[in-house]
Scaffold this motif. Structure first.
Motif, short mmCIF file in Angstrom:
data_model
loop_
_atom_site.label_atom_id
_atom_site.label_comp_id
_atom_site.label_asym_id
_atom_site.label_seq_id
_atom_site.Cartn_x
_atom_site.Cartn_y
_atom_site.Cartn_z
N SER A 288 -15.77 54.28 -29.77
CA SER A 288 -16.98 54.48 -30.57
C SER A 288 -18.15 53.60 -30.16
CB SER A 288 -16.68 54.22 -32.05
OG SER A 288 -15.63 55.05 -32.41
N THR A 289 -17.86 52.50 -29.47
CA THR A 289 -18.97 51.64 -29.06
C THR A 289 -19.16 51.65 -27.54
OG1 THR A 289 -17.52 49.73 -28.92
CG2 THR A 289 -18.70 50.03 -31.00
N ALA A 290 -18.10 51.93 -26.80
CA ALA A 290 -18.18 51.77 -25.35
C ALA A 290 -18.56 53.10 -24.70
CB ALA A 290 -16.85 51.27 -24.81
N THR A 291 -19.85 53.32 -24.56
CA THR A 291 -20.35 54.62 -24.11
C THR A 291 -19.75 55.03 -22.77
OG1 THR A 291 -22.21 53.53 -23.09
CG2 THR A 291 -22.54 54.42 -25.31
N ASP A 292 -19.75 54.13 -21.80
CA ASP A 292 -19.29 54.55 -20.47
C ASP A 292 -17.79 54.85 -20.45
OD1 ASP A 292 -18.85 51.90 -20.94
OD2 ASP A 292 -19.03 51.29 -18.85
N GLU A 293 -17.03 54.28 -21.41
CA GLU A 293 -15.59 54.54 -21.43
C GLU A 293 -15.32 56.01 -21.70
OE1 GLU A 293 -15.63 50.71 -20.84
OE2 GLU A 293 -16.67 51.65 -22.50
N ILE A 294 -16.06 56.58 -22.66
CA ILE A 294 -15.80 57.98 -22.98
C ILE A 294 -16.24 58.87 -21.83
CG2 ILE A 294 -16.54 59.89 -24.44
CD1 ILE A 294 -16.24 58.07 -26.80
N ARG A 295 -17.34 58.51 -21.22
CA ARG A 295 -17.84 59.38 -20.15
C ARG A 295 -17.06 59.25 -18.85
NH1 ARG A 295 -24.23 58.96 -20.13
NH2 ARG A 295 -23.72 56.93 -20.96
N PHE A 296 -16.71 57.99 -18.50
CA PHE A 296 -16.07 57.79 -17.19
C PHE A 296 -14.65 57.27 -17.29
CE2 PHE A 296 -20.64 56.71 -16.71
CZ PHE A 296 -21.01 57.86 -16.06
N GLY A 297 -14.37 56.60 -18.39
CA GLY A 297 -13.09 55.90 -18.47
C GLY A 297 -11.96 56.80 -18.90
N ASP A 298 -10.77 56.31 -18.76
CA ASP A 298 -9.60 57.00 -19.29
C ASP A 298 -8.54 55.95 -19.49
OD1 ASP A 298 -7.69 56.90 -16.94
OD2 ASP A 298 -9.56 57.65 -16.07
N ASN A 299 -7.55 56.27 -20.28
CA ASN A 299 -6.56 55.26 -20.62
C ASN A 299 -5.58 54.95 -19.50
OD1 ASN A 299 -7.73 54.76 -23.03
ND2 ASN A 299 -6.13 55.66 -24.30
N ASP A 300 -5.57 55.75 -18.43
CA ASP A 300 -4.71 55.40 -17.29
C ASP A 300 -5.18 54.07 -16.70
OD1 ASP A 300 -3.25 57.81 -17.42
OD2 ASP A 300 -4.91 58.84 -16.44
N LEU A 301 -6.50 53.99 -16.51
CA LEU A 301 -7.04 52.76 -15.93
C LEU A 301 -6.92 51.60 -16.90
CD1 LEU A 301 -10.18 54.15 -14.10
CD2 LEU A 301 -8.05 53.35 -13.10
N LEU A 302 -7.19 51.88 -18.17
CA LEU A 302 -7.05 50.83 -19.18
C LEU A 302 -5.62 50.30 -19.19
CD1 LEU A 302 -8.27 49.19 -21.57
CD2 LEU A 302 -7.52 51.02 -23.07
N ALA A 303 -4.65 51.21 -19.13
CA ALA A 303 -3.24 50.80 -19.16
C ALA A 303 -2.91 49.92 -17.95
CB ALA A 303 -2.34 52.03 -19.18
N ALA A 304 -3.44 50.28 -16.77
CA ALA A 304 -3.16 49.47 -15.57
C ALA A 304 -3.83 48.10 -15.70
CB ALA A 304 -3.68 50.19 -14.33
N LYS A 305 -5.04 48.07 -16.30
CA LYS A 305 -5.71 46.78 -16.48
C LYS A 305 -4.99 45.92 -17.50
CE LYS A 305 -10.23 48.21 -14.92
NZ LYS A 305 -11.58 48.65 -15.27
N VAL A 306 -4.48 46.54 -18.55
CA VAL A 306 -3.71 45.80 -19.56
C VAL A 306 -2.43 45.26 -18.92
CG1 VAL A 306 -2.31 46.11 -21.66
CG2 VAL A 306 -4.65 46.97 -21.59
N ALA A 307 -1.78 46.09 -18.09
CA ALA A 307 -0.54 45.66 -17.42
C ALA A 307 -0.82 44.43 -16.56
CB ALA A 307 0.01 46.80 -16.57
#
Ligand code: GLU
Length: 260
Positions: free
Chosen positions: A140-159
């Motif tokens: 809801s706040t991170a505009t570029d996440e919805i447009r470009f991001g996806d949880n695959d990358l987030l998951a790898a960064k969290v890992a």
């Protein structure tokens, strides 16, 4: 055959299309099966973190909008659907007496020194106190996440952030297939069992698989590249299988990414 038993700190990423139906309803049977597997992993002394998509998809149940969403529409759906998402997790994990904690992150949070330190500390405290962290993008706040991001990358960064040794990506397909035709027919003989290096040929194969949530196979390959750099093994398998994680030990239907 690779086995989840060999790993200690495990991030499990669940895609929107696994968790939610087209009508914005929770796929309760699938969530029940994944929750049972999580309970089994915890019983086997594994440290588990969930990265769960599905906020936007579940937001569709009550908020009726057209197929193609504008950015503010996606953000509004995520704001509403995130509550539905966590309620669904709570309902299913309660059956195993597993308490949960919600963390909403932007990719920036995983990179900036101070916020990544705080996020890591929060995760550590949750793990120490037996509370399962469930992470999603702060859509809801991170505009570029919805447009470009996806949880695959987030998951790898969290890992990477928490030093996980395994990232399990639960998708709607069995793994990486050799060609577009094979993805459609799920021709198991063309399922790539193990990838040791991300080559242009692997990226080309990934380009074919486009029917999987927002990120598609190509973002899973990008995630694997991050994992390779951080000594983390990654595996893609279908979250729609019965016992999707426990089954990994014996089932051949998965693609393992192991740097050699
Ligand atoms: N964070 C988005 C959601 O929860 C999903 C992003 C993705 O498709 O992975 O709806």
């Amino acid at each position: 055959m690779r086995n989840v038993n060999s790993y200690k700190r495990i991030v499990i990423k669940i895609g929107s299309a696994v968790l939610a139906g087209a009508n914005g309803k929770v796929n309760n049977n699938i969530l029940a099966s994944i929750s049972e597997d999580i309970a089994w992993l915890l019983k086997n002394n594994k440290e588990i973190l969930i990265v769960s998509s599905g906020a936007i998809a579940l937001g569709r149940k009550k908020i009726k909008l057209s197929e193609n969403l504008s950015l503010p529409e996606s953000q509004a759906l995520a704001a509403h659907g995130q509550i539905e998402l966590m309620s669904a997790w709570k309902k299913h994990l309660n059956k195993f007496s597993i308490p949960i904690g919600q963390i909403l992150l932007t990719p920036r949070d995983t990179e900036l020194k101070i916020s990544s330190k705080n996020a890591t500390q929060t995760v550590s405290k949750l793990l120490e106190s037996g509370c399962l962290p469930i992470i999603n993008e702060n859509d809801s706040t991170a505009t570029d996440e919805i447009r470009f991001g996806d949880n695959d990358l987030l998951a790898a960064k969290v890992a990477k952030l928490i030093g996980a040794d395994l990232l399990i990506v639960l998708s709607t397909v069995d793994g990486l297939f050799g060609s577009e035709e094979d993805v459609k027919t799920r021709r198991i003989s063309s399922l790539i069992r193990e990838v040791n290096k991300i080559t242009p040929q692997i990226k080309k194969m990934a380009g074919h698989a486009s029917q999987m949530g927002k990120g598609g196979m190509i973002s899973k390959i990008d995630a694997a590249e991050i994992c390779f750099k951080n000594k983390c093994v990654m595996v893609i398998t279908s979250g729609k299988n019965k016992k999707p994680i426990r089954g990994l030990a014996k089932r051949a239907k998965a693609t393992w990414f192991v740097k050699k």
